[in-house]
Every structure is written in C-alpha cells, then in structure tokens.
Design a protein around this motif. Sequence first.
Motif, PDB file in Angstrom:
ATOM      1  N   GLN A   1       0.835  -1.201   0.000  1.00  0.00           N
ATOM      2  CA  GLN A   1       0.000   0.000   0.000  1.00  0.00           C
ATOM      3  C   GLN A   1       0.872   1.254   0.000  1.00  0.00           C
ATOM      4  N   ILE A   2       1.942   1.218   0.735  1.00  0.00           N
ATOM      5  CA  ILE A   2       2.852   2.355   0.780  1.00  0.00           C
ATOM      6  C   ILE A   2       3.550   2.508  -0.573  1.00  0.00           C
ATOM      7  N   LEU A   3       3.954   1.404  -1.169  1.00  0.00           N
ATOM      8  CA  LEU A   3       4.584   1.466  -2.485  1.00  0.00           C
ATOM      9  C   LEU A   3       3.614   1.999  -3.537  1.00  0.00           C
ATOM     10  N   ASP A   4       2.337   1.684  -3.391  1.00  0.00           N
ATOM     11  CA  ASP A   4       1.328   2.259  -4.288  1.00  0.00           C
ATOM     12  C   ASP A   4       1.330   3.779  -4.178  1.00  0.00           C
ATOM     13  N   ARG A   5       1.439   4.295  -2.992  1.00  0.00           N
ATOM     14  CA  ARG A   5       1.450   5.744  -2.774  1.00  0.00           C
ATOM     15  C   ARG A   5       2.702   6.353  -3.406  1.00  0.00           C
ATOM     16  N   VAL A   6       3.835   5.701  -3.208  1.00  0.00           N
ATOM     17  CA  VAL A   6       5.092   6.187  -3.768  1.00  0.00           C
ATOM     18  C   VAL A   6       5.050   6.146  -5.299  1.00  0.00           C
TER      19      VAL A   6
ATOM     20  N   ALA B   1       0.527  11.831  -6.018  1.00  0.00           N
ATOM     21  CA  ALA B   1       0.967  11.884  -4.620  1.00  0.00           C
ATOM     22  C   ALA B   1       2.391  12.424  -4.531  1.00  0.00           C
ATOM     23  N   VAL B   2       3.251  11.956  -5.399  1.00  0.00           N
ATOM     24  CA  VAL B   2       4.644  12.406  -5.401  1.00  0.00           C
ATOM     25  C   VAL B   2       4.718  13.901  -5.705  1.00  0.00           C
ATOM     26  N   LEU B   3       3.984  14.352  -6.717  1.00  0.00           N
ATOM     27  CA  LEU B   3       4.022  15.767  -7.082  1.00  0.00           C
ATOM     28  C   LEU B   3       3.486  16.655  -5.961  1.00  0.00           C
ATOM     29  N   ILE B   4       2.423  16.209  -5.305  1.00  0.00           N
ATOM     30  CA  ILE B   4       1.871  16.976  -4.174  1.00  0.00           C
ATOM     31  C   ILE B   4       2.894  17.082  -3.053  1.00  0.00           C
ATOM     32  N   LEU B   5       3.500  15.959  -2.673  1.00  0.00           N
ATOM     33  CA  LEU B   5       4.496  15.974  -1.599  1.00  0.00           C
ATOM     34  C   LEU B   5       5.674  16.883  -1.937  1.00  0.00           C
ATOM     35  N   LEU B   6       6.123  16.824  -3.184  1.00  0.00           N
ATOM     36  CA  LEU B   6       7.270  17.641  -3.564  1.00  0.00           C
ATOM     37  C   LEU B   6       6.938  19.131  -3.526  1.00  0.00           C
ATOM     38  N   LEU B   7       5.714  19.492  -3.869  1.00  0.00           N
ATOM     39  CA  LEU B   7       5.312  20.900  -3.765  1.00  0.00           C
ATOM     40  C   LEU B   7       5.179  21.338  -2.310  1.00  0.00           C
ATOM     41  N   LEU B   8       4.594  20.491  -1.493  1.00  0.00           N
ATOM     42  CA  LEU B   8       4.336  20.871  -0.100  1.00  0.00           C
ATOM     43  C   LEU B   8       5.596  20.916   0.760  1.00  0.00           C
ATOM     44  N   ARG B   9       6.672  20.317   0.310  1.00  0.00           N
ATOM     45  CA  ARG B   9       7.885  20.342   1.142  1.00  0.00           C
ATOM     46  C   ARG B   9       8.457  21.742   1.252  1.00  0.00           C
TER      47      ARG B   9
ATOM     48  N   LEU C   1      -3.155  10.848   1.308  1.00  0.00           N
ATOM     49  CA  LEU C   1      -1.906  11.304   1.925  1.00  0.00           C
ATOM     50  C   LEU C   1      -2.124  11.688   3.386  1.00  0.00           C
ATOM     51  N   GLU C   2      -3.274  12.290   3.665  1.00  0.00           N
ATOM     52  CA  GLU C   2      -3.603  12.646   5.050  1.00  0.00           C
ATOM     53  C   GLU C   2      -3.788  11.387   5.892  1.00  0.00           C
ATOM     54  N   ARG C   3      -4.484  10.412   5.333  1.00  0.00           N
ATOM     55  CA  ARG C   3      -4.728   9.148   6.052  1.00  0.00           C
ATOM     56  C   ARG C   3      -3.412   8.441   6.371  1.00  0.00           C
ATOM     57  N   ASP C   4      -2.460   8.534   5.442  1.00  0.00           N
ATOM     58  CA  ASP C   4      -1.162   7.885   5.634  1.00  0.00           C
ATOM     59  C   ASP C   4      -0.227   8.677   6.546  1.00  0.00           C
ATOM     60  N   GLY C   5      -0.661   9.854   6.994  1.00  0.00           N
ATOM     61  CA  GLY C   5       0.160  10.659   7.880  1.00  0.00           C
ATOM     62  C   GLY C   5       1.237  11.460   7.171  1.00  0.00           C
ATOM     63  N   LEU C   6       1.083  11.652   5.863  1.00  0.00           N
ATOM     64  CA  LEU C   6       2.094  12.344   5.069  1.00  0.00           C
ATOM     65  C   LEU C   6       1.777  13.822   4.873  1.00  0.00           C
TER      66      LEU C   6
ATOM     67  N   THR D   1      11.899  13.489   0.499  1.00  0.00           N
ATOM     68  CA  THR D   1      13.354  13.426   0.346  1.00  0.00           C
ATOM     69  C   THR D   1      13.774  12.158  -0.388  1.00  0.00           C
ATOM     70  N   ALA D   2      13.055  11.070  -0.140  1.00  0.00           N
ATOM     71  CA  ALA D   2      13.396   9.800  -0.787  1.00  0.00           C
ATOM     72  C   ALA D   2      12.997   9.774  -2.264  1.00  0.00           C
ATOM     73  N   VAL D   3      11.875  10.405  -2.625  1.00  0.00           N
ATOM     74  CA  VAL D   3      11.396  10.318  -4.014  1.00  0.00           C
ATOM     75  C   VAL D   3      11.924  11.444  -4.897  1.00  0.00           C
ATOM     76  N   ASP D   4      12.432  12.520  -4.321  1.00  0.00           N
ATOM     77  CA  ASP D   4      12.936  13.615  -5.149  1.00  0.00           C
ATOM     78  C   ASP D   4      14.059  13.171  -6.084  1.00  0.00           C
ATOM     79  N   PRO D   5      14.968  12.290  -5.667  1.00  0.00           N
ATOM     80  CA  PRO D   5      15.966  11.810  -6.631  1.00  0.00           C
ATOM     81  C   PRO D   5      15.333  11.079  -7.827  1.00  0.00           C
ATOM     82  N   LEU D   6      14.205  10.443  -7.639  1.00  0.00           N
ATOM     83  CA  LEU D   6      13.516   9.795  -8.769  1.00  0.00           C
ATOM     84  C   LEU D   6      12.993  10.841  -9.749  1.00  0.00           C
ATOM     85  N   ARG D   7      12.432  11.935  -9.223  1.00  0.00           N
ATOM     86  CA  ARG D   7      11.978  13.025 -10.083  1.00  0.00           C
ATOM     87  C   ARG D   7      13.156  13.597 -10.849  1.00  0.00           C
TER      88      ARG D   7
END
Length: 123
Positions: A14-19, A24-32, A60-65, A91-97
């Motif tokens: 389930q976590i890998l699905d989010r990643v 989800a990745v784009l939202i997290l990268l903007l919100l950082r 993302l809210e449900r997952d605590g992110l 921080t972990a997914v930004d290198p993938l972007r």
Amino acid sequence: MKANAYSADCPTRQILDRVGDKWAVLILLLLRHEPLRFNQLRRDIEGISQKMLPQVLKSLERDGLVKRHAIATVPVTVEYSITPLGKTLATAVDPLRDWAERNLKDVLAAQRRYDAQRHAKAA
C-alpha cells in the motif's frame, strides 16, 4: 508481522502504491517548500482533475504524510502542509523526479526505437 513487500498480503505494498502514484509524489514535492491551499495545488499540478486532487490529498492525510488545516473564513479556506513523515518520503522520491527529468530524452529515444522496431515487425 515482519514486512515483506514480495508477500501478497504485506501492507508495504500500500505504501509502495502511494510512492508510485505520480499525483501523490508531485503533491508531496510541492508541499515540502511551503503549505499550500487546495486551489494553488490544482493550479501548480497541471493535468490533475478536480476529482483526483481531493482523493489523493485524503489518502496522503490518512497515511500521515500531509496535514489538512481548515481556516475559519467565508468560505472556509483549506491549507495543506507536509508532515515530518511526509518530508522523509519527499526526500526519498525527489531523486527519482530528478532522474526522470535528467533522463527523459534517453527514455523517449528508447521508446521511439522500440516502437519503430515493433512497427517494422508488424509490417
């Protein structure tokens, strides 16, 4: 239970699905960088639908992110911010972007070669 992502019933999937979810990745990268309101996220992430954005934000809210904060205005203003846990994922997914942006030209060239070979075999 010990985590084993290769096991069919492991919650790690389930976590890998989010990643693996581009939205989800784009939202997290903007919100950082800073908290953002819903409409600002919608404007910044071209192509995300009015329906998809709240679904991803809730996940993302449900997952605590991500944290949702409603501000008592008329109409209510809703702001989203990244949590400390979300920052670790960003921080972990930004290198993938970064990898995707740096290697885009090579991937597109490989796709064209592959498609041309497939087309030639079909003819």
